[in-house]
Design a protein around this motif. Sequence first.
Motif, short mmCIF file in Angstrom:
data_model
loop_
_atom_site.label_atom_id
_atom_site.label_comp_id
_atom_site.label_asym_id
_atom_site.label_seq_id
_atom_site.Cartn_x
_atom_site.Cartn_y
_atom_site.Cartn_z
N ARG A 21 0.96 -1.05 0.07
CA ARG A 21 0.06 0.07 -0.14
C ARG A 21 0.97 1.09 -0.02
O ARG A 21 1.67 1.40 0.76
N TRP A 22 0.78 2.10 -1.01
CA TRP A 22 1.53 3.32 -1.15
C TRP A 22 0.87 4.45 -1.73
O TRP A 22 -0.15 4.22 -2.22
N ARG A 23 1.16 5.65 -1.64
CA ARG A 23 0.84 6.87 -2.49
C ARG A 23 2.02 7.63 -3.10
O ARG A 23 3.10 7.46 -2.59
N THR A 24 1.73 8.37 -3.77
CA THR A 24 2.65 9.46 -4.48
C THR A 24 2.98 10.45 -3.64
O THR A 24 1.85 11.18 -3.05
N GLY A 25 4.15 10.77 -3.26
CA GLY A 25 4.48 11.75 -2.12
C GLY A 25 4.90 12.99 -2.84
O GLY A 25 4.84 12.90 -4.13
N PRO A 26 5.43 13.94 -2.11
CA PRO A 26 5.94 15.04 -2.60
C PRO A 26 7.05 14.98 -3.89
O PRO A 26 7.82 14.16 -3.65
N PHE A 27 6.95 15.57 -4.94
CA PHE A 27 7.99 15.61 -5.92
C PHE A 27 7.63 14.04 -6.53
O PHE A 27 8.73 13.56 -7.38
N GLY A 28 6.89 13.25 -6.05
CA GLY A 28 6.53 12.02 -7.13
C GLY A 28 7.24 10.53 -6.21
O GLY A 28 7.03 9.68 -6.81
N ALA A 29 7.93 10.92 -5.29
CA ALA A 29 8.46 9.78 -4.25
C ALA A 29 7.25 8.92 -4.06
O ALA A 29 6.52 9.32 -3.45
N PRO A 30 7.30 7.47 -4.13
CA PRO A 30 6.40 6.68 -3.57
C PRO A 30 6.57 6.79 -2.16
O PRO A 30 7.48 6.60 -1.56
N LEU A 31 5.58 6.74 -1.22
CA LEU A 31 5.56 6.75 0.13
C LEU A 31 4.71 5.55 0.62
O LEU A 31 3.56 5.45 0.31
N LEU A 32 5.16 4.81 1.28
CA LEU A 32 4.45 3.53 1.84
C LEU A 32 3.71 3.88 2.89
O LEU A 32 3.79 4.65 3.79
N LEU A 33 2.54 3.16 3.13
CA LEU A 33 1.61 3.47 3.86
C LEU A 33 1.73 2.88 5.29
O LEU A 33 2.31 1.81 5.39
N ASP A 34 1.37 3.27 6.24
CA ASP A 34 1.18 2.73 7.76
C ASP A 34 2.81 2.62 8.34
O ASP A 34 2.73 2.14 9.26
N VAL A 35 3.45 3.53 7.84
CA VAL A 35 4.98 3.56 8.46
C VAL A 35 5.03 4.35 9.58
O VAL A 35 4.24 5.20 9.72
N SER A 36 6.37 4.06 10.28
CA SER A 36 6.52 5.12 11.27
C SER A 36 6.71 6.54 11.01
O SER A 36 6.15 7.72 11.58
N ALA A 37 7.41 6.77 9.87
CA ALA A 37 7.85 8.26 9.44
C ALA A 37 8.12 8.10 8.05
O ALA A 37 8.56 7.22 7.37
#
Length: 176
Positions: free
Chosen positions: A104-120
């Motif tokens: 599970r992930w979303r596109t973050g700032p500048f297009g970097a993939p961000l994994l969901l439910d992580v600590s930070a």
Amino acid sequence: MTDTLPGRPVTAESFRRALSVHASGVVVITAQSDGVPAGLTATSFSSVSLEPPLVSFYVNRSSTTWPRLRAADHFAVNILAGDQADLAARFASKGIDRFAAPTRWRTGPFGAPLLLDVSAHLICLPYQTAEVGDHVLVVGLVTEADVHNPSHPLLYHRGRFGRFLAVRDTQRGGDR
């Protein structure tokens, strides 16, 4: 009198065995290059400097993911929570689409993939790289830092993923 050191280093197996007793945190480094997400698990992550805010990780020079991460103009450090061992294992696996379900992930700032439910999440610009032995040292300048779920971290110890269990303050003794 000081004993002289042997002329050769320890064997890779001896070195690996000794390092396995050192617990380390687990992160997944993600980036997007030419519209394609890339990512890998790293247990060699650490902070480097507060001023400027720098972090680092090492990646094997033979990594097939490294060229895609290197080509990106920024990357994300996804600091994994204690219940994300499956995610760490997935991003350490070869020959699979690491971003396909169940990831599970979303596109973050500048297009970097961000994994969901992580600590930070840390968003980083490439700052410096250096070839060191059979690895590449990657240093990133942190431009954004978001804490989401500061739960127990995921750790890597003796070849396995595990969770951190805090020692109660009442159990702490003097100097150890």
